[in-house]
Scaffold this motif. Structure first.
Motif: not given
Length: 371
Positions: A17-22, A221-224
């Motif tokens: 999966s290269l679809s998730v913004g995580e 996004k910055s801190h997972a």
């Protein structure tokens, strides 16, 4: 695509999966420890609807330190992710007949939230040639008496495009001539920039417009910390109070444990971010080079975030549209998102927030699928 990916996995097929913004990085240890300590301390009750005093103070620190925006805690609201803040801001201010200017390709939720609020989406199309950024002249031409909001996202999802301070100030000059228009600056990816210079945000570059600018940020996004569901927004008191009223009747306060963790995220060490940025930058360069080596595909270098927008126009005569191409890639073991999901066309978005080995294998599969 999600259903088909699940079917393929159930059949035993490996789907990358290269679809998730995580981010694929682990949440920082000090953040996890803060969550554990909050649990052990019994911090499991309701909090103030707009967020704990500790987190609103920590968020104000973040806005000043990381974005250059000086704002009192009273003008900060904590939400269950940045998406909820955007939802409440638009719902509190839009009426049927209002128009919202949204540059495309856009983040998928922007137009849906606008439509839910009963307003009309006005597309401001951008291209790779324009750096996926709108111009001041384009903005001026799009504003009508019905325009209520401009939504800006820098660095952007899905393109990674970043506005310079000069471009932001030019946009601000247009907004000064239209006092009814509010502006949202979605800066959630600000810590993940790969270009020189400080991040530019509208309320800082044009402080006289601050009374009609909402700046959205967070820790996902910055801190997972995507699963913690914490967003923070700064804006004029009247708007923050209106958003808090809606929040009190929709979800109430964000999770107390997540808020405690977010305090640690903002107030704790930030040095890990330099390493994360460099690792993302290396991945970005690998993805762009690999995509541009595949006949029929092209990708500009994104300035920030962890997405790459791929142009596949030369392949459309063969596949018909980008949905069909996306399904073809899925059948070859790679899940991506077609450009049409973002208001674009004839391409797809790749997230390079995946480990190096999986990225390399996914790129090999994409090349094979296209060939």
């Amino acid at each position: 695509m999600t259903d088909r990916a699940m079917e393929l996995r159930a059949e035993g097929k490996d789907v990358i999966s290269l679809s998730v913004g995580e981010p694929d990085f682990a949440t920082p240890v000090h953040v996890i420890e803060a969550a554990k300590q909050a649990l052990d301390a019994g911090d499991t009750r309701y909090t103030a609807v707009a967020g704990t005093a500790a987190l609103r103070k920590a968020a104000a620190l973040h806005f000043e330190r990381d974005l250059g925006l000086v704002v009192p805690p009273a003008q900060v609201i904590v939400s269950a992710g940045g998406k909820q803040a955007i939802f409440h801001a638009l719902l509190a201010t839009l009426d049927p007949g209002d128009e919202v200017l949204v540059p495309s390709p856009w983040w998928v939720s922007y137009p849906e939230i606008v439509r839910f609020a009963g307003a009309t989406v006005v597309d401001l199309p951008t291209t790779a040639a324009s750096g996926f950024r709108i111009s001041a002249a384009q903005l001026e031409a799009a504003i009508t008496p019905a325009t209520r909001w401009l939504l800006l996202n820098s660095p952007g999802n899905p393109t990674g495009a970043t506005y310079s301070a000069e471009e932001i100030r030019a946009i601000g000059e247009v907004l000064r001539r239209h006092p009814r228009v509010l502006a949202m600056s979605d800066d959630i990816y600000a810590p993940l920039r790969y270009v020189e210079g400080a991040h530019a945000t509208l309320a800082v570059e044009c402080p006289d417009l601050a009374e009609r600018v909402l700046t959205v940020s967070g820790v996902s996004k910055s801190h997972a910390m995507t699963g913690f569901r914490i967003g923070v927004s700064a804006g004029p008191l009247w708007l923050i109070q209106a958003m808090a009223k809606l929040q009190s009747h929709s979800s109430g306060n964000p999770a107390s444990i997540s808020q405690a963790a977010a305090v640690a995220a903002f107030e704790g060490p930030q040095d890990f971010l330099a390493d994360w940025r460099e690792r993302f930058r290396v991945r970005r360069d690998r993805v762009v080079a690999s995509i541009n080596a595949i006949p029929g595909l092209a990708a500009p270098v994104p300035d920030g975030a962890f997405y790459c927008m791929v142009d596949a126009a030369p392949l459309m005569a063969r596949f018909g549209d980008d949905d069909a191409l996306a399904m073809h890639l899925l059948e070859h073991g790679v899940a991506i998102v077609p450009a049409s999901a973002f208001g674009g066309r004839d391409g797809f978005r790749i997230s390079f927030a995946a480990d190096d080995a999986r990225l390399d294998e996914a790129l090999r599969r994409i090349a094979g699928a296209v060939a």
